[in-house]
Design a protein around this motif. Structure first.
Motif, mmCIF file in Angstrom:
data_model
loop_
_atom_site.group_PDB
_atom_site.id
_atom_site.type_symbol
_atom_site.label_atom_id
_atom_site.label_comp_id
_atom_site.label_asym_id
_atom_site.label_seq_id
_atom_site.Cartn_x
_atom_site.Cartn_y
_atom_site.Cartn_z
ATOM 1 N N ARG A 50 -15.745 40.269 12.418
ATOM 2 C CA ARG A 50 -15.577 40.454 10.985
ATOM 3 C C ARG A 50 -14.946 41.813 10.669
ATOM 4 O O ARG A 50 -14.128 41.939 9.777
ATOM 5 C CB ARG A 50 -16.930 40.318 10.293
ATOM 6 C CG ARG A 50 -16.793 39.898 8.834
ATOM 7 C CD ARG A 50 -18.085 39.387 8.288
ATOM 8 N NE ARG A 50 -19.167 40.268 8.677
ATOM 9 C CZ ARG A 50 -20.382 39.861 8.992
ATOM 10 N NH1 ARG A 50 -20.682 38.594 8.958
ATOM 11 N NH2 ARG A 50 -21.309 40.718 9.335
ATOM 12 N N LEU A 88 -11.301 41.543 11.108
ATOM 13 C CA LEU A 88 -10.699 40.826 9.971
ATOM 14 C C LEU A 88 -10.596 41.735 8.755
ATOM 15 O O LEU A 88 -9.588 41.752 8.058
ATOM 16 C CB LEU A 88 -11.563 39.624 9.595
ATOM 17 C CG LEU A 88 -11.296 38.300 10.288
ATOM 18 C CD1 LEU A 88 -12.091 37.217 9.594
ATOM 19 C CD2 LEU A 88 -9.821 37.970 10.264
ATOM 20 N N VAL A 139 -6.967 42.153 7.519
ATOM 21 C CA VAL A 139 -6.658 41.293 6.375
ATOM 22 C C VAL A 139 -6.914 41.995 5.045
ATOM 23 O O VAL A 139 -6.056 42.037 4.178
ATOM 24 C CB VAL A 139 -7.464 39.976 6.447
ATOM 25 C CG1 VAL A 139 -7.171 39.113 5.232
ATOM 26 C CG2 VAL A 139 -7.147 39.240 7.726
ATOM 27 N N ALA A 176 -8.924 39.267 16.615
ATOM 28 C CA ALA A 176 -8.381 38.680 15.394
ATOM 29 C C ALA A 176 -8.139 37.189 15.601
ATOM 30 O O ALA A 176 -8.417 36.365 14.720
ATOM 31 C CB ALA A 176 -7.081 39.380 15.023
ATOM 32 N N MET A 177 -7.649 36.838 16.803
ATOM 33 C CA MET A 177 -7.406 35.414 17.079
ATOM 34 C C MET A 177 -8.710 34.636 17.097
ATOM 35 O O MET A 177 -8.825 33.559 16.525
ATOM 36 C CB MET A 177 -6.687 35.271 18.423
ATOM 37 C CG MET A 177 -5.248 34.831 18.271
ATOM 38 S SD MET A 177 -4.262 35.361 19.669
ATOM 39 C CE MET A 177 -5.071 34.519 21.014
ATOM 40 N N ALA A 205 -11.491 35.499 15.676
ATOM 41 C CA ALA A 205 -12.074 35.477 14.336
ATOM 42 C C ALA A 205 -11.484 34.329 13.532
ATOM 43 O O ALA A 205 -12.201 33.600 12.853
ATOM 44 C CB ALA A 205 -11.808 36.804 13.638
ATOM 45 N N ARG A 206 -10.158 34.158 13.638
ATOM 46 C CA ARG A 206 -9.525 33.084 12.875
ATOM 47 C C ARG A 206 -10.051 31.721 13.326
ATOM 48 O O ARG A 206 -10.372 30.865 12.513
ATOM 49 C CB ARG A 206 -8.012 33.155 13.052
ATOM 50 C CG ARG A 206 -7.352 33.719 11.819
ATOM 51 C CD ARG A 206 -5.860 33.788 11.992
ATOM 52 N NE ARG A 206 -5.438 35.179 11.883
ATOM 53 C CZ ARG A 206 -4.690 35.816 12.760
ATOM 54 N NH1 ARG A 206 -4.249 35.194 13.829
ATOM 55 N NH2 ARG A 206 -4.381 37.070 12.568
ATOM 56 N N ALA A 207 -10.144 31.552 14.646
ATOM 57 C CA ALA A 207 -10.615 30.262 15.164
ATOM 58 C C ALA A 207 -12.054 29.994 14.720
ATOM 59 O O ALA A 207 -12.385 28.896 14.258
ATOM 60 C CB ALA A 207 -10.507 30.254 16.687
ATOM 61 N N LEU A 228 -13.634 31.266 12.181
ATOM 62 C CA LEU A 228 -13.701 31.083 10.737
ATOM 63 C C LEU A 228 -13.318 29.651 10.386
ATOM 64 O O LEU A 228 -13.955 28.997 9.550
ATOM 65 C CB LEU A 228 -12.754 32.077 10.059
ATOM 66 C CG LEU A 228 -12.975 32.352 8.582
ATOM 67 C CD1 LEU A 228 -14.397 32.815 8.340
ATOM 68 C CD2 LEU A 228 -12.005 33.425 8.103
ATOM 69 N N ARG A 229 -12.272 29.177 11.075
ATOM 70 C CA ARG A 229 -11.844 27.798 10.812
ATOM 71 C C ARG A 229 -12.975 26.827 11.156
ATOM 72 O O ARG A 229 -13.293 25.923 10.390
ATOM 73 C CB ARG A 229 -10.593 27.500 11.643
ATOM 74 C CG ARG A 229 -9.683 26.495 10.999
ATOM 75 C CD ARG A 229 -8.370 26.393 11.749
ATOM 76 N NE ARG A 229 -7.561 27.592 11.612
ATOM 77 C CZ ARG A 229 -6.971 28.225 12.634
ATOM 78 N NH1 ARG A 229 -7.149 27.794 13.873
ATOM 79 N NH2 ARG A 229 -6.245 29.286 12.411
ATOM 80 N N GLY A 280 -7.037 26.469 6.516
ATOM 81 C CA GLY A 280 -7.573 27.609 7.248
ATOM 82 C C GLY A 280 -7.032 28.895 6.667
ATOM 83 O O GLY A 280 -6.029 28.891 5.979
ATOM 84 N N PRO A 281 -7.733 29.976 6.935
ATOM 85 C CA PRO A 281 -7.225 31.262 6.444
ATOM 86 C C PRO A 281 -5.920 31.601 7.147
ATOM 87 O O PRO A 281 -5.739 31.244 8.308
ATOM 88 C CB PRO A 281 -8.331 32.254 6.816
ATOM 89 C CG PRO A 281 -9.087 31.593 7.905
ATOM 90 C CD PRO A 281 -8.942 30.112 7.733
#
Lengths: 199, 306
Positions: A145, A148, A152, A176-177, A179-181, A183-184, A197-198
């Protein structure tokens, strides 16, 4: 110095910045009163050392005073934050350098400046009261987080994020990669209907 | 602008630091573009524990601002707070540290303090000594070929982290950037122009151009370095202009057949410096560079970052 002048909502930020560029210290005072408070709060959320926050806040406004004429009409708040964030990264790098020279017991002082993680209570509250994205964000780990948030929300580059968090650039990218996964995935769990997705 | 404004409980909880992370993120993004909510949050923060710190920083920032008005002629230092009594004392003694003449002297600092001044003296004295005592009668072309590069070198040595041990501090003052570079360039020119021209005049004249012929090229190259410095940094800019001049003047001379180096150099310099068209060209170049410098001023604000 007397009490704070109430912010005059009539003057737009752009007009204030133009006046500041012309050397108007009353405009500087108005700009300070309008923006210093939230900048202080935002810096405090990212750095637990009040001395560093104070220094960064002062540096930020001295920079504004000096280079108000380089403001190119973008949102004043965003512009101010860009300056403050870069100053925070710089201050944090300096602190890391001095921390490296100190002996072991002093190293804890350096850790002060970690971005403040929310308490467990906050996380529960967020899960109960607020929307899906909040819930999803709170499910991912604090390390992901903070990456991110730096990239972001605060608009820092990978390198600046690495300096701020004290981790290698490669780690910033991989986190970061991840985190995105995550979060999705968390979003998919919270709301079964697929949402975008974000970015 | 969406017309959305942060609800009051967001504002108060953000101000006391208890707003959950995800809501704080969206509020922070909103504050970047909404002056109204920014003012509301700032007011709330002032009312909370941070109020004291905010008032202290405010005083430091504004004290600094009143002392150094950007663009005003007396802006020279950024000490956050100098008590009024101390400032008055400085006014009474013109050379006391912190007084205006002392500050100007300090601002001119690195250029005339470092290795550069002895180097200029060495070139000037060396040229005269060689010509009169050393049996090298044709020293003037060599002096003329080197002279335009010396002020440029002085500029390179006058500004930037590589040249000035106080640079970090100097860069944080309101007069850093173009202002300080110009002050230091003026110091460089004030020393080098009379010294080198005088040395040139003392040299026996041959068929080389006059002793003052290098002045306009020297000025043009110095201004070109400054104009370039806003884009590529001081060091690179001076290397390009100074190196360019030396290549243009000495390159063909060294490559020319035959041993009469000085005669070749003399010819080459004459084509560069002699006559109204050549001098007019240098003057036009100097004016052009000054115009570029004046219009591209903002590029010099962040000179210290390159």
């Amino acid at each position: 110095m007397g009490g704070h002048r109430e912010t005059d909502e009539g003057d737009s930020d752009a007009a204030l910045l133009r006046a500041v560029a012309g050397g108007d210290s009353a405009a500087m005072a108005a700009l300070y009163d309008r923006h210093a408070g939230w900048l202080h709060a935002r810096l405090t959320r990212r750095c637990a050392d009040p001395e560093v926050v104070r220094e960064v806040l002062q540096d930020t406004f001295v920079t504004v005073w000096r280079s108000a004429d380089s403001h190119r009409g973008e949102d004043a708040g965003g512009w101010l934050w860009t300056i403050a964030a870069r100053r925070l990264v710089d201050a944090w790098r300096v602190q890391q350098r001095t921390a490296r020279l100190r002996t072991a017991p002093m190293e804890e002082a350096g850790d002060d400046c970690r971005p403040a993680a929310p308490s467990a209570e906050d996380r529960v509250l967020a899960g109960l009261e607020y929307g899906d994205v909040g819930t999803a964000l709170d499910r991912i780990s604090p390390e992901l987080r903070e990456v991110l948030r730096a990239t972001v929300v605060d608009g820092l580059t990978t390198r600046e994020t690495a300096w701020l968090l004290g981790i290698p650039e490669g780690t910033v990218k991989s986190r970061a990669m991840r985190a995105r996964a995550e979060l999705r995935a968390a979003l998919a769990q919270v709301s079964p209907s697929p949402m975008g997705g974000p970015a | 602008m969406t017309g959305w404004h942060a609800p009051d409980h967001f504002v108060t909880r953000y101000a006391d630091g208890s707003l959950p992370e995800s809501d704080a993120w969206s509020l922070e993004k909103h504050l970047e573009c909404c002056g109204t909510c920014a003012a509301r949050v700032s007011r709330a923060v002032r009312g909370a524990a941070a109020g004291v710190v905010l008032a202290e920083v405010r005083e430091a920032v504004l004290g600094n601002a009143r002392e150094a008005v950007p663009g005003a002629p007396h802006a020279a230092k950024a000490a956050p707070r100098a008590p009024a009594a101390a400032r008055k004392a400085h006014r009474a003694r013109p050379w006391a540290p912190g007084s205006r003449p002392a500050r100007i002297l300090w601002a001119a600092g690195p250029a005339v303090r470092g290795a550069w001044l002895p180097a200029v003296l060495l070139v000037a004295v060396g040229a005269v000594a060689l010509a009169h005592a050393g049996g090298l009668p044709d020293a003037r072309p060599w002096l003329l070929a080197l002279a335009p590069v010396l002020p440029v070198a002085g500029v390179a040595l006058s500004y930037g982290p590589h040249a000035d041990p106080l640079h970090e501090i100097a860069a944080a003052t309101p007069s850093a950037g173009l202002r300080l570079v110009l002050t230091r360039t003026a110091a460089v020119l004030a020393v080098s122009l009379p010294l080198l021209t005088l040395a040139g005049a003392l040299l026996p004249s041959s068929d080389a151009p006059g002793a003052a012929a290098w002045l306009l090229p020297g000025l043009a190259l110095t201004l070109a370095s400054l104009a370039l410095a806003g884009h590529v940094g001081v060091r690179t800019a001076t290397a390009v202009t100074g190196g360019g001049w030396l290549c243009a003047v000495l390159g063909p001379v060294l490559a020319a057949p035959g041993g009469r180096l000085t005669a070749h150099l003399s010819e080459r310099l004459s084509s560069f410096l002699d006559g109204a068209p050549a001098q007019g060209g240098w003057a036009a170049a100097a004016v052009l560079c000054a115009a570029v410098l004046a219009t591209r001023r903002p590029a010099h604000h962040f000179l210290e970052m390159r």
